[in-house]
Design a protein around this motif. Structure first.
Motif, PDB file in Angstrom:
ATOM      1  N   GLN A  14      35.614  36.176  12.623  1.00 45.54           N
ATOM      2  CA  GLN A  14      36.974  36.421  13.108  1.00 45.54           C
ATOM      3  C   GLN A  14      37.492  37.771  12.634  1.00 45.54           C
ATOM      4  OE1 GLN A  14      38.491  32.003  12.316  1.00 45.54           O
ATOM      5  NE2 GLN A  14      40.169  33.364  12.875  1.00 45.54           N
ATOM      6  N   LYS A  15      37.329  38.000  11.336  1.00 52.80           N
ATOM      7  CA  LYS A  15      37.855  39.240  10.761  1.00 52.80           C
ATOM      8  C   LYS A  15      37.151  40.471  11.336  1.00 52.80           C
ATOM      9  CE  LYS A  15      38.503  41.819   6.549  1.00 52.80           C
ATOM     10  NZ  LYS A  15      38.174  41.988   5.141  1.00 52.80           N
ATOM     11  N   MET A  16      35.824  40.425  11.371  1.00 55.56           N
ATOM     12  CA  MET A  16      35.085  41.602  11.823  1.00 55.56           C
ATOM     13  C   MET A  16      35.320  41.854  13.317  1.00 55.56           C
ATOM     14  SD  MET A  16      33.774  42.560   8.877  1.00 55.56           S
ATOM     15  CE  MET A  16      32.812  43.982   9.382  1.00 55.56           C
ATOM     16  N   LEU A  17      35.484  40.792  14.092  1.00 53.82           N
ATOM     17  CA  LEU A  17      35.790  40.972  15.520  1.00 53.82           C
ATOM     18  C   LEU A  17      37.184  41.559  15.709  1.00 53.82           C
ATOM     19  CD1 LEU A  17      34.239  37.710  17.039  1.00 53.82           C
ATOM     20  CD2 LEU A  17      33.458  40.055  17.449  1.00 53.82           C
ATOM     21  N   GLY A  18      38.112  41.146  14.859  1.00 51.56           N
ATOM     22  CA  GLY A  18      39.451  41.744  14.896  1.00 51.56           C
ATOM     23  C   GLY A  18      39.383  43.234  14.584  1.00 51.56           C
ATOM     24  N   ASN A  19      38.569  43.584  13.596  1.00 50.69           N
ATOM     25  CA  ASN A  19      38.396  45.004  13.267  1.00 50.69           C
ATOM     26  C   ASN A  19      37.804  45.766  14.461  1.00 50.69           C
ATOM     27  OD1 ASN A  19      39.155  44.111  10.737  1.00 50.69           O
ATOM     28  ND2 ASN A  19      37.133  44.348   9.805  1.00 50.69           N
ATOM     29  N   LEU A  20      36.808  45.156  15.100  1.00 51.67           N
ATOM     30  CA  LEU A  20      36.168  45.803  16.254  1.00 51.67           C
ATOM     31  C   LEU A  20      37.184  46.035  17.371  1.00 51.67           C
ATOM     32  CD1 LEU A  20      33.675  46.781  17.840  1.00 51.67           C
ATOM     33  CD2 LEU A  20      33.193  44.391  18.439  1.00 51.67           C
ATOM     34  N   THR A  60      27.720  41.334  20.208  1.00 52.23           N
ATOM     35  CA  THR A  60      28.396  41.014  18.942  1.00 52.23           C
ATOM     36  C   THR A  60      29.169  39.706  19.092  1.00 52.23           C
ATOM     37  OG1 THR A  60      28.603  43.383  18.473  1.00 52.23           O
ATOM     38  CG2 THR A  60      29.977  41.900  17.175  1.00 52.23           C
ATOM     39  N   THR A  61      29.903  39.594  20.199  1.00 57.76           N
ATOM     40  CA  THR A  61      30.658  38.344  20.420  1.00 57.76           C
ATOM     41  C   THR A  61      29.700  37.174  20.652  1.00 57.76           C
ATOM     42  OG1 THR A  61      30.868  38.606  22.841  1.00 57.76           O
ATOM     43  CG2 THR A  61      32.584  39.618  21.496  1.00 57.76           C
ATOM     44  N   ASP A  62      28.593  37.429  21.346  1.00 60.16           N
ATOM     45  CA  ASP A  62      27.638  36.349  21.640  1.00 60.16           C
ATOM     46  C   ASP A  62      27.069  35.741  20.360  1.00 60.16           C
ATOM     47  OD1 ASP A  62      28.026  36.874  24.291  1.00 60.16           O
ATOM     48  OD2 ASP A  62      26.099  37.865  24.622  1.00 60.16           O
ATOM     49  N   PHE A  63      26.709  36.596  19.397  1.00 60.61           N
ATOM     50  CA  PHE A  63      26.108  36.056  18.170  1.00 60.61           C
ATOM     51  C   PHE A  63      27.136  35.261  17.353  1.00 60.61           C
ATOM     52  CE2 PHE A  63      22.529  38.844  19.161  1.00 60.61           C
ATOM     53  CZ  PHE A  63      21.482  37.981  18.883  1.00 60.61           C
ATOM     54  N   ARG A  92      37.375  39.718  25.892  1.00 60.75           N
ATOM     55  CA  ARG A  92      36.203  38.907  25.512  1.00 60.75           C
ATOM     56  C   ARG A  92      36.226  38.634  24.000  1.00 60.75           C
ATOM     57  NH1 ARG A  92      30.588  39.007  27.897  1.00 60.75           N
ATOM     58  NH2 ARG A  92      29.158  38.127  26.374  1.00 60.75           N
ATOM     59  N   ILE A  93      36.588  39.649  23.240  1.00 62.59           N
ATOM     60  CA  ILE A  93      36.698  39.462  21.786  1.00 62.59           C
ATOM     61  C   ILE A  93      37.774  38.420  21.480  1.00 62.59           C
ATOM     62  CG2 ILE A  93      37.396  40.586  19.625  1.00 62.59           C
ATOM     63  CD1 ILE A  93      36.068  43.176  20.715  1.00 62.59           C
ATOM     64  N   ASP A  94      38.928  38.551  22.147  1.00 61.47           N
ATOM     65  CA  ASP A  94      40.028  37.593  21.911  1.00 61.47           C
ATOM     66  C   ASP A  94      39.585  36.162  22.218  1.00 61.47           C
ATOM     67  OD1 ASP A  94      41.714  39.620  21.217  1.00 61.47           O
ATOM     68  OD2 ASP A  94      42.794  39.691  23.127  1.00 61.47           O
ATOM     69  N   LEU A 100      36.512  30.623  17.869  1.00 60.63           N
ATOM     70  CA  LEU A 100      36.254  30.499  16.424  1.00 60.63           C
ATOM     71  C   LEU A 100      37.407  29.777  15.732  1.00 60.63           C
ATOM     72  CD1 LEU A 100      34.842  34.094  15.863  1.00 60.63           C
ATOM     73  CD2 LEU A 100      33.520  31.966  15.676  1.00 60.63           C
ATOM     74  N   LYS A 101      38.629  30.089  16.165  1.00 61.40           N
ATOM     75  CA  LYS A 101      39.803  29.427  15.559  1.00 61.40           C
ATOM     76  C   LYS A 101      39.772  27.925  15.821  1.00 61.40           C
ATOM     77  CE  LYS A 101      43.196  33.193  15.494  1.00 61.40           C
ATOM     78  NZ  LYS A 101      44.192  33.849  16.362  1.00 61.40           N
ATOM     79  N   ALA A 102      39.241  27.563  16.984  1.00 59.85           N
ATOM     80  CA  ALA A 102      39.187  26.135  17.346  1.00 59.85           C
ATOM     81  C   ALA A 102      38.049  25.405  16.635  1.00 59.85           C
ATOM     82  CB  ALA A 102      39.038  25.996  18.854  1.00 59.85           C
TER      83      ALA A 102
END
Lengths: 169, 169
Positions: A14-20, A60-63, A92-94, A100-102
């Protein structure tokens, strides 16, 4: 509290995707300021047989998504690879972060020894949950995430490792 | 057995550093075959204000070594940044792997809530062991490792993600 499978995966994704996502914002804004077509960034590769930025972000999102789903014993949600813009990649990231949040700790914790089977290069491969997380999903996630960052840096986008790491705590 | 701080760190560092060493072997051999001075590879950067390959490899070992040492409550062994050749970088990797091998699970396990304090950009920063591992040491390790790989790919070295990931199990 001992390190758990959840703590070692979902909040990090979650964190790293937010950074991306924020790095992509900076890329979009700087491209606009320099009159660079953002499509040029999205199609940039570090070598002709490497994936371009757009595909690196998708992967990145897929993994992240597949790791959370497989550990939780769910079908990996199918996401079509149809993005063509930075905004679509951010959406897509969102969507990945929402998934992930769910995904709750109770679904992921205790999956260390769980069999995780899925095809790699067409052949079914079985990992134990722990090996899958720390030896496959994480290295793959960081591989594509860092390559996405590296492509933007290579294009002259002004971001730094602090953008990659995000807030430290 | 539940995921432990040791299992989430030391064996991963060892494996990925071993993969990096083999990637450097391929780079050296391919450079020789194509009459490319390996120094050119070591000095290649993806952008002028990024670190070159040589420094990326040094930093990859630094993040592994410092993570294991700090979690184990040891002084981080000082290693001078004097390498100028691929062989010297491989020796640095070997030395790091030796240090990791000497770091035992009992020294690392149970450090989830331990205070880890060290300077970042000149200011002392305190993490809990778990945040330090999954939110700082690991992302930094993969950041420099992947960038090293990306520089070699950018130089045309024929390696693939399988070299990066190593044997899957």
């Amino acid at each position: 509290m001992p390190l758990s499978m959840y703590q070692a995966s979902v909040p990090i994704f979650q964190k790293m995707l937010g950074n991306l996502s924020q790095i992509l914002d900076k890329a979009a804004s700087q491209a606009a300021g320099r009159k660079i077509d953002p499509t040029v960034l999205l199609n940039t590769r570090l070598y002709p047989d490497m994936f371009p930025l757009l595909r690196q972000v998708q992967l990145t999102t897929d993994f992240a998504r597949s790791c959370a789903a497989r550990l939780a014993g769910q079908e990996v949600p199918k996401v079509p690879d149809t993005e063509t813009t930075i905004d679509e990649l951010k959406a897509r990231i969102d969507k990945t972060v929402d998934f992930l949040k769910a995904t709750k700790p109770a679904q992921i914790d205790g999956t260390e020894a769980k069999d995780i089977t899925f095809p790699i290069g067409g052949n079914p491969m079985t990992f134990k949950g722990q090996s899958y997380l720390v030896g496959f999903a994480m290295p793959n996630f960081y591989f594509h995430l860092t390559t996405a960052y590296a492509i933007l840096r290579h294009c002259g986008v002004d971001v730094g490792k602090r953008d990659f790491l995000g807030a430290l705590s």
